[in-house]
Structure formats: C-alpha cells, structure tokens
Write a protein that holds these residues in place. Sequence first.
Motif, mmCIF file in Angstrom:
data_model
loop_
_atom_site.group_PDB
_atom_site.id
_atom_site.type_symbol
_atom_site.label_atom_id
_atom_site.label_comp_id
_atom_site.label_asym_id
_atom_site.label_seq_id
_atom_site.Cartn_x
_atom_site.Cartn_y
_atom_site.Cartn_z
ATOM 1 N N ILE A 3 1.166 -1.360 -0.065
ATOM 2 C CA ILE A 3 -0.370 -0.028 -0.306
ATOM 3 C C ILE A 3 1.038 0.656 -0.242
ATOM 4 C CG2 ILE A 3 -1.870 -1.283 0.717
ATOM 5 C CD1 ILE A 3 -0.799 0.091 3.314
ATOM 6 N N VAL A 4 0.483 2.047 -0.614
ATOM 7 C CA VAL A 4 0.921 3.524 -0.758
ATOM 8 C C VAL A 4 1.130 4.253 1.133
ATOM 9 C CG1 VAL A 4 0.015 4.231 -2.988
ATOM 10 C CG2 VAL A 4 -0.806 5.584 -0.632
ATOM 11 N N ASP A 5 2.172 5.001 0.868
ATOM 12 C CA ASP A 5 2.676 5.677 2.529
ATOM 13 C C ASP A 5 1.714 6.829 2.636
ATOM 14 O OD1 ASP A 5 4.954 6.648 4.380
ATOM 15 O OD2 ASP A 5 4.015 8.270 3.799
ATOM 16 N N LEU A 6 0.297 6.501 3.723
ATOM 17 C CA LEU A 6 -0.406 7.225 4.318
ATOM 18 C C LEU A 6 -0.195 8.858 4.238
ATOM 19 C CD1 LEU A 6 -2.714 5.006 5.896
ATOM 20 C CD2 LEU A 6 -3.197 4.936 3.287
ATOM 21 N N HIS A 7 1.155 8.824 4.848
ATOM 22 C CA HIS A 7 1.378 10.387 5.026
ATOM 23 C C HIS A 7 1.493 11.182 4.134
ATOM 24 C CE1 HIS A 7 3.261 12.449 8.581
ATOM 25 N NE2 HIS A 7 3.142 13.874 7.873
ATOM 26 N N TYR A 92 2.969 6.795 -5.725
ATOM 27 C CA TYR A 92 3.405 6.307 -6.101
ATOM 28 C C TYR A 92 4.165 4.745 -6.061
ATOM 29 C CZ TYR A 92 2.298 2.742 -10.541
ATOM 30 O OH TYR A 92 2.606 1.469 -11.430
ATOM 31 N N LYS A 93 5.311 5.447 -6.330
ATOM 32 C CA LYS A 93 6.577 4.831 -5.648
ATOM 33 C C LYS A 93 6.933 3.643 -4.874
ATOM 34 C CE LYS A 93 8.345 4.884 -10.377
ATOM 35 N NZ LYS A 93 8.942 3.948 -10.482
ATOM 36 N N THR A 94 5.484 4.140 -3.307
ATOM 37 C CA THR A 94 6.354 3.939 -2.398
ATOM 38 C C THR A 94 4.970 2.668 -1.923
ATOM 39 O OG1 THR A 94 3.951 5.068 -1.676
ATOM 40 C CG2 THR A 94 6.254 6.416 -0.968
ATOM 41 N N ARG A 95 4.566 2.345 -3.511
ATOM 42 C CA ARG A 95 3.823 1.102 -3.383
ATOM 43 C C ARG A 95 5.409 -0.446 -3.414
ATOM 44 N NH1 ARG A 95 -0.698 0.609 -8.142
ATOM 45 N NH2 ARG A 95 -0.730 -0.955 -7.259
ATOM 46 N N GLU A 96 5.975 0.132 -4.136
ATOM 47 C CA GLU A 96 6.918 -1.081 -4.507
ATOM 48 C C GLU A 96 8.342 -0.605 -3.382
ATOM 49 O OE1 GLU A 96 8.363 0.094 -8.471
ATOM 50 O OE2 GLU A 96 6.546 -0.326 -9.637
ATOM 51 N N ASP A 97 8.459 0.259 -3.070
ATOM 52 C CA ASP A 97 9.487 0.804 -2.368
ATOM 53 C C ASP A 97 8.935 1.523 -1.479
ATOM 54 O OD1 ASP A 97 11.762 0.993 -0.492
ATOM 55 O OD2 ASP A 97 13.071 2.148 -2.084
ATOM 56 N N GLY A 98 8.791 1.069 0.533
ATOM 57 C CA GLY A 98 8.359 1.934 1.298
ATOM 58 C C GLY A 98 8.938 2.622 2.203
#
Length: 228
Positions: A3-7, A92-98
């Motif tokens: 999941i994406v970073d909510l912050h 969007y990229k946080t889905r792959e790299d948190g």
Amino acid sequence: MGIVDLHLLLQTILYFSTCLIGLITCITFGVSRAIFSGNCLIYASLDWNLKGDQFTTKYSPSSICDFPIYLFVLGCVLYPLGVGIYNAYATYKTREDGSIPFQMWVWPFVLLNAILTFLVLVCSCIISVGMFRVCSELSKGNIYKGCADAQDQEWTDANGDNFNTGYFFNLLEVAEVACWICTLVWLVQVVLGVIRIYRNRRMRSSLEKDENYDKTKIAKRESKHSKH
C-alpha cells in the motif's frame, strides 16, 4: 506491491487542494477587480456629498491588490501544483519501495511552507480588513446599508462613464473565505511536515540501531571463530 504511504498521500492531497483553492481565490478576486476597470477597491475611501446621495471613489494603490494575486498565482497555484505532482509520483512509487518517503527532502519544504503560511495569513487579513473598510464607507451615505446593497448598481467612474458593479461583494466574499481556508490548509501542511521530520528521524535511528546490532553480532561470531 504494497500500500502507499498514507502520510505522503495526505500531503499530496493537501497540495492539490491548495492549488484548487488558490485558483478560486485568484479568479474571484481578479474578476471583482476587473469590474472596477482594474482599480483596487479594498481599502478605497468614498467622499460623500452633504446629502449623502453621491460620492467620489478614491481607489487604493494597485500594489495592495497585486500582492494577493501574485502571491496566490506563484505560491498557491504553481508551487503546490509542482510539489503535488512530485509527491504524487513518489506516493505511487512507495507501493514498490516503502523507504522512499524517508529518502526525500523535507526541511526545505517545511520552511517554504511556513513562509507561505505567514504570507497567506497576511493576505487574508488584508482582504478582510480592506473589505470591512469599503463596506463601512458605503454605509456612511443614505443610499446603501453596506456592500451587499451596492451590488448590481450603476456607478460612475473617474472619467464620467457609467458601469455596473455586478456581484463584486459576493466575489470578494468567496475570495476572502478561500484565502482563510488556504491559510488553514497551509498550516496543516506545515504540521504534517514537522511530524514527517520527526518520523524520519525515528526511522533512521531505528535503522542505525539495527545496523549496530548486526555489526555486534558479526563481531561476536568472528571472535568465536578466531578462538577456535
């Protein structure tokens, strides 16, 4: 895919919201100014005759109205649009790299956002106080009770030409409310930025502790092997 970073997502939404609010402020304030042929109405003074049925308008300097327009175009439309697009891509990229949110610059944006919060607050006060002054001037005569009564009326400009005031007060009210909302949104954005700085520090310190712990374990293993 996580999941994406909510912050980061929340900050992105706020940036695009600021852009929308900035557009509303620029359009409504600009249209209200165009009604008076580009003259600045806020902080204007009115010279009434003795009967109180005619007046001469003394418009305020153009710089008073230029400041809110330029500030919102540059600081509340273009800047948040650019940062919002950048943050949207990062989100969007946080889905792959948190770990992406913890690698991004935060301090420069927090400082710039804090400056913009202060400037938009000043701008909100300018519009609110300027509108109050104009409406008070209009109520001094015997024609209008305030700005609302002066809408959609025939006035005479400095050249003696008649023009319709349109719904200038409604437009200025929308610009005023939008300006104060924008101030609040920028303030929330700054708070989120500060929280993000604290969050990043905690994450980095925890990573450093893990690395030190791993190094300690490796060192112990190497010492055991050397003894054998």
